[in-house]
Structure formats: structure tokens, C-alpha cells
Design a protein around this motif. Structure first.
Motif, mmCIF file in Angstrom:
data_model
loop_
_atom_site.group_PDB
_atom_site.id
_atom_site.type_symbol
_atom_site.label_atom_id
_atom_site.label_comp_id
_atom_site.label_asym_id
_atom_site.label_seq_id
_atom_site.Cartn_x
_atom_site.Cartn_y
_atom_site.Cartn_z
ATOM 1 N N ILE A 282 0.857 -1.184 0.000
ATOM 2 C CA ILE A 282 0.000 0.000 0.000
ATOM 3 C C ILE A 282 0.891 1.230 0.000
ATOM 4 C CG2 ILE A 282 -1.736 1.297 1.298
ATOM 5 C CD1 ILE A 282 -2.738 -1.373 2.379
ATOM 6 N N THR A 283 0.638 2.137 -0.947
ATOM 7 C CA THR A 283 1.514 3.302 -1.063
ATOM 8 C C THR A 283 1.148 4.417 -0.086
ATOM 9 O OG1 THR A 283 0.135 4.114 -2.868
ATOM 10 C CG2 THR A 283 2.107 2.869 -3.472
ATOM 11 N N GLU A 284 -0.128 4.580 0.204
ATOM 12 C CA GLU A 284 -0.551 5.618 1.142
ATOM 13 C C GLU A 284 -0.749 5.032 2.529
ATOM 14 O OE1 GLU A 284 -3.587 8.498 0.046
ATOM 15 O OE2 GLU A 284 -3.504 7.657 -1.972
ATOM 16 N N GLU A 285 -0.322 5.770 3.540
ATOM 17 C CA GLU A 285 -0.454 5.286 4.905
ATOM 18 C C GLU A 285 -1.887 5.411 5.414
ATOM 19 O OE1 GLU A 285 1.289 6.690 9.111
ATOM 20 O OE2 GLU A 285 2.793 6.270 7.578
ATOM 21 N N VAL A 286 -2.574 6.499 5.035
ATOM 22 C CA VAL A 286 -3.960 6.696 5.452
ATOM 23 C C VAL A 286 -4.827 6.863 4.209
ATOM 24 C CG1 VAL A 286 -5.562 8.127 6.772
ATOM 25 C CG2 VAL A 286 -3.233 7.784 7.615
ATOM 26 N N LEU A 287 -5.837 6.011 4.088
ATOM 27 C CA LEU A 287 -6.770 6.065 2.966
ATOM 28 C C LEU A 287 -8.091 6.632 3.465
ATOM 29 C CD1 LEU A 287 -6.042 2.484 1.598
ATOM 30 C CD2 LEU A 287 -5.082 4.633 0.767
ATOM 31 N N GLY B 147 -20.352 15.063 5.118
ATOM 32 C CA GLY B 147 -19.246 15.641 5.872
ATOM 33 C C GLY B 147 -18.459 14.637 6.702
ATOM 34 N N HIS B 148 -18.943 13.401 6.784
ATOM 35 C CA HIS B 148 -18.240 12.357 7.525
ATOM 36 C C HIS B 148 -17.332 11.577 6.574
ATOM 37 C CE1 HIS B 148 -21.316 13.371 10.386
ATOM 38 N NE2 HIS B 148 -20.872 12.500 11.262
ATOM 39 N N THR B 149 -16.191 11.151 7.073
ATOM 40 C CA THR B 149 -15.222 10.397 6.291
ATOM 41 C C THR B 149 -14.642 9.277 7.137
ATOM 42 O OG1 THR B 149 -14.584 12.405 5.093
ATOM 43 C CG2 THR B 149 -13.047 10.577 4.995
ATOM 44 N N LEU B 150 -14.394 8.138 6.498
ATOM 45 C CA LEU B 150 -13.663 7.063 7.160
ATOM 46 C C LEU B 150 -12.196 7.193 6.768
ATOM 47 C CD1 LEU B 150 -15.952 3.928 6.683
ATOM 48 C CD2 LEU B 150 -15.536 5.207 8.788
ATOM 49 N N ALA B 151 -11.313 7.097 7.746
ATOM 50 C CA ALA B 151 -9.875 7.143 7.500
ATOM 51 C C ALA B 151 -9.286 5.813 7.961
ATOM 52 C CB ALA B 151 -9.239 8.299 8.254
ATOM 53 N N LEU B 152 -8.706 5.082 7.018
ATOM 54 C CA LEU B 152 -8.089 3.791 7.325
ATOM 55 C C LEU B 152 -6.581 3.972 7.381
ATOM 56 C CD1 LEU B 152 -8.295 0.705 7.730
ATOM 57 C CD2 LEU B 152 -8.171 0.479 5.242
ATOM 58 N N ASN B 153 -6.024 3.841 8.585
ATOM 59 C CA ASN B 153 -4.579 3.904 8.766
ATOM 60 C C ASN B 153 -4.045 2.498 8.526
ATOM 61 O OD1 ASN B 153 -1.933 3.775 9.902
ATOM 62 N ND2 ASN B 153 -2.371 5.672 11.011
ATOM 63 N N THR C 89 -1.037 1.410 8.396
ATOM 64 C CA THR C 89 0.106 1.020 9.231
ATOM 65 C C THR C 89 -0.366 0.497 10.582
ATOM 66 O OG1 THR C 89 1.472 2.690 8.160
ATOM 67 C CG2 THR C 89 2.272 1.801 10.243
ATOM 68 N N LEU C 90 -1.315 1.210 11.191
ATOM 69 C CA LEU C 90 -1.810 0.830 12.518
ATOM 70 C C LEU C 90 -2.992 -0.129 12.463
ATOM 71 C CD1 LEU C 90 -1.699 4.357 14.213
ATOM 72 C CD2 LEU C 90 -0.001 2.513 14.372
ATOM 73 N N GLY C 91 -3.656 -0.197 11.311
ATOM 74 C CA GLY C 91 -4.842 -1.050 11.191
ATOM 75 C C GLY C 91 -6.059 -0.456 11.867
ATOM 76 N N THR C 92 -6.112 0.884 11.932
ATOM 77 C CA THR C 92 -7.255 1.532 12.578
ATOM 78 C C THR C 92 -8.149 2.182 11.529
ATOM 79 O OG1 THR C 92 -5.973 3.558 12.913
ATOM 80 C CG2 THR C 92 -6.068 2.002 14.750
ATOM 81 N N LEU C 93 -9.444 2.097 11.786
ATOM 82 C CA LEU C 93 -10.436 2.773 10.954
ATOM 83 C C LEU C 93 -11.108 3.801 11.851
ATOM 84 C CD1 LEU C 93 -11.833 2.810 8.136
ATOM 85 C CD2 LEU C 93 -13.576 1.313 9.132
ATOM 86 N N SER C 94 -11.096 5.065 11.416
ATOM 87 C CA SER C 94 -11.648 6.156 12.209
ATOM 88 C C SER C 94 -12.748 6.856 11.433
ATOM 89 C CB SER C 94 -10.562 7.190 12.545
ATOM 90 O OG SER C 94 -9.457 6.570 13.162
ATOM 91 N N LEU C 95 -13.796 7.235 12.141
ATOM 92 C CA LEU C 95 -14.866 8.031 11.556
ATOM 93 C C LEU C 95 -14.593 9.477 11.940
ATOM 94 C CD1 LEU C 95 -17.560 8.283 10.045
ATOM 95 C CD2 LEU C 95 -18.724 7.838 12.226
ATOM 96 N N LEU C 96 -14.402 10.319 10.923
ATOM 97 C CA LEU C 96 -14.031 11.711 11.149
ATOM 98 C C LEU C 96 -15.106 12.643 10.608
ATOM 99 C CD1 LEU C 96 -10.337 11.511 9.851
ATOM 100 C CD2 LEU C 96 -11.129 11.274 12.211
ATOM 101 N N VAL C 97 -15.238 13.811 11.246
ATOM 102 C CA VAL C 97 -16.107 14.885 10.764
ATOM 103 C C VAL C 97 -15.379 16.195 11.022
ATOM 104 C CG1 VAL C 97 -17.397 15.132 12.923
ATOM 105 C CG2 VAL C 97 -18.468 15.810 10.762
ATOM 106 N N CYS C 98 -15.558 17.154 10.133
ATOM 107 C CA CYS C 98 -14.938 18.459 10.311
ATOM 108 C C CYS C 98 -15.936 19.397 10.989
ATOM 109 C CB CYS C 98 -14.526 19.042 8.964
ATOM 110 S SG CYS C 98 -12.768 19.280 8.826
ATOM 111 N N LYS C 99 -15.536 19.958 12.120
ATOM 112 C CA LYS C 99 -16.340 20.948 12.840
ATOM 113 C C LYS C 99 -15.441 22.133 13.121
ATOM 114 C CE LYS C 99 -19.345 17.707 15.292
ATOM 115 N NZ LYS C 99 -19.690 17.169 16.608
ATOM 116 N N GLU C 100 -15.910 23.311 12.765
ATOM 117 C CA GLU C 100 -15.137 24.532 12.978
ATOM 118 C C GLU C 100 -13.737 24.410 12.376
ATOM 119 O OE1 GLU C 100 -15.319 25.027 17.205
ATOM 120 O OE2 GLU C 100 -17.513 25.137 17.205
#
Length: 165
Positions: free
Chosen positions: A19-24, A35-41, A43-54
């Protein structure tokens, strides 16, 4: 004909080096709120649900996935909003890498298993890992649903079921 074992899964290091990118990032429009995004790290094997506020990212949820779970999760995320065929999941699960060659090999393997009446045994390790992955994706309101004789698809899971899961 050479028999290939499903149980041999690539090690985390060899899989992650491909995998060329560390976070997809996956927006999964229609599945996640706007406005919500899943970020798959990877390297760490973590999936995070992110939202931008302010103008700042906020993490709403996170789950840790094993290498095997990432191998079945990645093709599902990449296929969305469409389904992911069995042979693509099997190719990713067995080699950690999905190419036209590995997909064709897995398609042939599944056809032969179907003809021999051992299709369920051939897919059992993938289904076991999918089962564990499904429990973790429910944290994000995402269900991994089976499409009979076709593959799997990511679907929205109502809030009520999320609380029960």
C-alpha cells in the motif's frame, strides 16, 4: 493442480508494504452522513470516523482491525457503492493484493470448488474474518450484507440496530 491453502494470510509487514498511502480516506456518499469520512490507517490497522467541525477534524469513532480483517475490508470499501464479488474478497484475503490475475485465479478456484461441492469450505475462512469485521463496522453504522451467490456489499445500518449490536 496445485492446492492453495486459504489459511496462509500475508503478514502485516508484507501486506502493508504493498500500500503506497499510509492513510486512505473513504467518504462513502449515501452511507455516511454528509461531511463524515472514514480514515483507514494501513500502518496501525485503525479505521476512524471523522467529521470536520469549525475547520478542525474530530474523531467520532475508531476500531482496530487485524491484517486479515483489513484484507476483506479494503475491497468492500473500494467497491462501494457497488457489491464486492466473492473472488475479489478471496483474492485480497489470500494474497493481500487484488490484481486481474489473482481475481481470475480465485474465480477459477471458486468455480472448481462449486463443481466439487466444497464451495462453503473454500469460503469459510473468508466468512469467519468477515464476521469479525462486520462486528467492528457496526460501530460506524455500516453493515456488511451478503448478496446470495454474488458477494458482499456495505449498507447503512439503522441507529436502533447499532445500539443492539
Amino acid at each position: 493442480m496445485q492446492k492453495v491453502s486459504l489459511r496462509k494470510v500475508k503478514t502485516p509487514i508484507s501486506y502493508m508494504q504493498e500500500i503506497t498511502e499510509e492513510v486512505l480516506h473513504f467518504s462513502l456518499q449515501g452511507l455516511l452522513p454528509v461531511g463524515h469520512t472514514l480514515a483507514l490507517n494501513t500502518t496501525l490497522g485503525t479505521l476512524s470516523l471523522l467529521v470536520c467541525k469549525e475547520d478542525r477534524p474530530h474523531m467520532l469513532a475508531e476500531q482496530q482491525f487485524t491484517t486479515s480483517e483489513i484484507c476483506v475490508l479494503m475491497p468492500l470499501l473500494e467497491a462501494y457503492p457497488y457489491y464486492c464479488p466473492y473472488e475479489v474478497l478471496l483474492a485480497s484475503f489470500t494474497s493481500g493484493r487484488v490484481t486481474d490475475t489473482t481475481i481470475a485465479r480465485c474465480r477459477k478456484r471458486l468455480q472448481e470448488a462449486q463443481e466439487a461441492g466444497v464451495w462453503d469450505q473454500e469460503m469459510r475462512p473468508v466468512r469467519n474474518v468477515l464476521s469479525r469485521t462486520r462486528l467492528k463496522t457496526r460501530t460506524f453504522g455500516i453493515e456488511i450484507s451478503s448478496i446470495l451467490e454474488t458477494g458482499y456489499i456495505l449498507m447503512y445500518m439503522p441507529e436502533r440496530k447499532q445500539a443492539d449490536g
